[in-house]
Enzyme design. Structure first.
Site, PDB file in Angstrom:
ATOM      1  N   THR A  89       0.953  -1.238  -0.017  1.00  0.00           N
ATOM      2  CA  THR A  89       0.183  -0.123   0.103  1.00  0.00           C
ATOM      3  C   THR A  89       0.975   1.074   0.061  1.00  0.00           C
ATOM      4  O   THR A  89       2.029   1.148   0.191  1.00  0.00           O
ATOM      5  CB  THR A  89      -0.921   0.074   1.455  1.00  0.00           C
ATOM      6  OG1 THR A  89      -1.727  -1.149   1.207  1.00  0.00           O
ATOM      7  CG2 THR A  89      -1.724   1.361   1.677  1.00  0.00           C
ATOM      8  N   ARG A  91     -13.821  -7.421  -0.700  1.00  0.00           N
ATOM      9  CA  ARG A  91     -13.042  -7.335   0.500  1.00  0.00           C
ATOM     10  C   ARG A  91     -12.566  -6.023   0.643  1.00  0.00           C
ATOM     11  O   ARG A  91     -11.975  -5.589  -0.412  1.00  0.00           O
ATOM     12  CB  ARG A  91     -11.955  -8.311   0.992  1.00  0.00           C
ATOM     13  CG  ARG A  91     -11.252  -8.249   1.959  1.00  0.00           C
ATOM     14  CD  ARG A  91     -10.117  -7.252   1.696  1.00  0.00           C
ATOM     15  NE  ARG A  91      -9.290  -7.465   3.107  1.00  0.00           N
ATOM     16  CZ  ARG A  91      -8.113  -6.605   3.335  1.00  0.00           C
ATOM     17  NH1 ARG A  91      -7.714  -5.612   1.986  1.00  0.00           N
ATOM     18  NH2 ARG A  91      -7.259  -6.607   4.248  1.00  0.00           N
ATOM     19  N   VAL A  92     -12.903  -5.312   1.568  1.00  0.00           N
ATOM     20  CA  VAL A  92     -12.214  -3.723   1.801  1.00  0.00           C
ATOM     21  C   VAL A  92     -11.380  -4.019   3.115  1.00  0.00           C
ATOM     22  O   VAL A  92     -11.983  -4.424   4.062  1.00  0.00           O
ATOM     23  CB  VAL A  92     -13.256  -2.910   1.880  1.00  0.00           C
ATOM     24  CG1 VAL A  92     -12.758  -1.498   2.343  1.00  0.00           C
ATOM     25  CG2 VAL A  92     -14.057  -2.724   0.523  1.00  0.00           C
ATOM     26  N   GLY A  93     -10.351  -3.495   3.016  1.00  0.00           N
ATOM     27  CA  GLY A  93      -9.424  -3.490   4.145  1.00  0.00           C
ATOM     28  C   GLY A  93      -9.572  -2.174   5.051  1.00  0.00           C
ATOM     29  O   GLY A  93     -10.502  -1.498   4.912  1.00  0.00           O
ATOM     30  N   ASP A  94      -8.321  -1.724   5.578  1.00  0.00           N
ATOM     31  CA  ASP A  94      -8.077  -0.465   6.413  1.00  0.00           C
ATOM     32  C   ASP A  94      -8.173   0.574   5.564  1.00  0.00           C
ATOM     33  O   ASP A  94      -8.278   1.572   5.752  1.00  0.00           O
ATOM     34  CB  ASP A  94      -7.183  -0.771   7.503  1.00  0.00           C
ATOM     35  CG  ASP A  94      -5.770  -1.046   6.787  1.00  0.00           C
ATOM     36  OD1 ASP A  94      -5.767  -1.481   5.640  1.00  0.00           O
ATOM     37  OD2 ASP A  94      -4.814  -0.686   7.527  1.00  0.00           O
ATOM     38  N   THR A 143       0.164   0.635   6.667  1.00  0.00           N
ATOM     39  CA  THR A 143       0.350  -0.270   5.770  1.00  0.00           C
ATOM     40  C   THR A 143       0.181  -1.704   6.459  1.00  0.00           C
ATOM     41  O   THR A 143       0.622  -1.403   7.593  1.00  0.00           O
ATOM     42  CB  THR A 143       1.272  -0.573   4.797  1.00  0.00           C
ATOM     43  OG1 THR A 143       2.797  -0.593   5.832  1.00  0.00           O
ATOM     44  CG2 THR A 143       1.485   0.810   4.026  1.00  0.00           C
ATOM     45  N   GLY A 144      -0.156  -2.760   5.810  1.00  0.00           N
ATOM     46  CA  GLY A 144       0.028  -4.192   6.709  1.00  0.00           C
ATOM     47  C   GLY A 144      -1.559  -4.557   6.765  1.00  0.00           C
ATOM     48  O   GLY A 144      -2.640  -4.386   5.952  1.00  0.00           O
ATOM     49  N   GLY A 202      -4.815  -5.148   7.202  1.00  0.00           N
ATOM     50  CA  GLY A 202      -5.929  -4.330   7.454  1.00  0.00           C
ATOM     51  C   GLY A 202      -6.706  -4.634   8.605  1.00  0.00           C
ATOM     52  O   GLY A 202      -7.456  -3.839   9.414  1.00  0.00           O
TER      53      GLY A 202
HETATM   54  N1  ASP Z   1      -3.430  -2.551   4.698  1.00  0.00           N
HETATM   55  C1  ASP Z   1      -3.851  -3.056   3.329  1.00  0.00           C
HETATM   56  C2  ASP Z   1      -5.372  -3.733   3.356  1.00  0.00           C
HETATM   57  O1  ASP Z   1      -5.270  -4.527   4.316  1.00  0.00           O
HETATM   58  C3  ASP Z   1      -2.749  -3.828   2.715  1.00  0.00           C
HETATM   59  C4  ASP Z   1      -1.519  -3.671   3.130  1.00  0.00           C
HETATM   60  O2  ASP Z   1      -1.012  -2.423   3.262  1.00  0.00           O
HETATM   61  O3  ASP Z   1      -0.736  -4.452   2.724  1.00  0.00           O
HETATM   62  O4  ASP Z   1      -6.106  -3.703   2.405  1.00  0.00           O
END
Ligand code: ASP
Length: 382
Positions: free
Chosen positions: A228, A256-259, A279-280, A282
């Site tokens: 991200t 699917r929607v993340g953070d 990032t990471g 979510g």
């Molecule tokens: N945070 C993002 C999500 O969960 C993905 C990521 O940053 O790795 O969609």
């Protein structure tokens, strides 16, 4: 707070910095600036303008001659609106097919369709906009900005977001895959045996295991499996803004929607306090609304680094499901935050770090990659 300055950020010109990157004493051969042993992890740049982002903000140029944080910093210091400057910056990664985690050429979902998420927040105007599950538009951050500017809403999703983008004059493409992103998706599909969809739990586990096995087999970096860009800025007026944009988790369940597009999770800005983005994993961030939490910690006086550590500690405490724990009983996933406060103090903090974990920074000294600070020692898989 004592200043922690790398040599690269201590008044070395950009040209000198670039030259030093090949083997300068203060820099590793990777060009990554690292804190001196025992030096405080916290970094302070005073009230001068700065832009901070995830590591990819100092990696991709999309054929041009500027990286993300550099472009955002230049535009911002030339007087362009702070949020518009950040969005113009992250557009480099959105358009660059080399960044396989953002925009065009981002990781598609489990059906092979690239669905993008983004949100942005304008500190001085107290406004925000977001899109989620957006298909066919390479630059979701710019669409999120349109949501902020021309609607009374914060978040548009799926087909509605795409129709909105079309109405705003964005080009809608049939497919945002690149040959590389499609090739990776096909490899993943092959590994999970698509003909035999297992029960949802087993399928999720098989999908995750296939992704990690591709990282291990060298098909891609771990950063690309997740990945991200979050980018936050502070200008000379002391105004703050931020933007986060992503293709989300690689090969996610469609829809699917993340953070990333969720205010308070993937991003939060308070013009009187600071900005934080992530990032990471979510899902872990969403449970704690960590960007909001970090800004609230800073409101109470915490330094950006300490604020992020507090949020990560909450995430750790809330991670109780066995499938999310490693053999030490600690989270087995990555989650990172990029944080700046109104005074220009900043930090990049990760649940775990490796040699390659960096965040991007641009000040008057030019762009640099700085080592992230770990919350936990070791690696997620230990
Ligand atoms: N945070 C993002 C999500 O969960 C993905 C990521 O940053 O790795 O969609």
């Amino acid at each position: 707070m004592k200043e922690r300055r790398t040599r690269a950020s201590r008044g070395v010109t950009r040209r000198e910095f670039v030259k030093a990157g090949a083997g300068g004493a203060a820099l590793l051969s990777t060009g990554i600036a690292r804190p001196a042993r025992g030096a405080p992890a916290v970094q302070s740049s005073g009230p001068k303008p700065l832009v901070i982002s995830s590591g990819n903000g100092n990696r991709y140029k999309n054929g041009g001659d500027e990286v993300v944080v550099e472009r955002a910093f230049r535009l911002m210091t030339e007087g362009k609106d702070i949020l518009e400057s950040l969005i113009a910056g992250v557009e480099i990664t959105e358009l660059d097919p080399g960044d396989a985690s953002v925009g065009y050429g981002g990781r598609p979902n489990a059906d092979g369709v690239v669905q993008l998420d983004s949100c942005c927040m304008h500190g001085p105007n107290r406004r925000a906009g977001g899109v989620a599950g957006l298909e066919g538009v390479r630059t979701p951050a710019a669409v999120a900005y349109q949501v902020l500017q021309v609607t009374d809403h914060h978040l548009l999703v799926g087909k509605g977001a795409q129709n909105f983008a079309r109405n705003m004059g964005f080009e809608i493409e049939d497919d945002l895959n690149t040959p590389r992103s499609r090739e990776m998706w096909l490899e993943w599909k092959r590994r999970i045996d698509p003909g035999h969809y297992l029960d949802p739990k087993k399928r999720a586990e098989a999908g995750h295991a296939a992704g990690l096995s591709m990282v291990r087999d060298g098909f891609m970096d771990e950063e690309e499996y997740y990945g991200t860009i979050n980018c936050d800025g502070l200008n000379a007026n002391g105004d703050l803004a931020g933007v986060t944009t992503t293709s989300g988790l690689a090969w996610k369940i469609p829809g699917r929607v993340g953070d990333s597009p969720i205010l308070g999770a993937g991003l939060y800005v308070d013009n009187e306090v600071g900005a934080a983005g992530s990032t990471g994993r979510g899902e872990a961030n969403l449970y704690g609304l960590c960007s909001f939490h970090i800004v609230e910690e800073m409101r109470r006086g915490a330094h950006p680094k300490d604020a992020a550590m507090t949020a990560l500690s909450r995430v750790k405490d809330n991670t109780v499901e066995k499938r999310l724990l490693n053999s030490r009983g600690l989270p087995n996933f990555g989650l990172s935050f990029y944080v700046v406060n109104k005074a220009g103090e900043y930090a990049g903090v990760s649940m775990y770090t490796s040699e390659r974990s960096t965040f991007a920074l641009c000040t008057e000294n030019g762009p640099e990659s700085v080592a992230m600070e770990p919350f936990l020692e070791g690696s997620p898989s230990d």
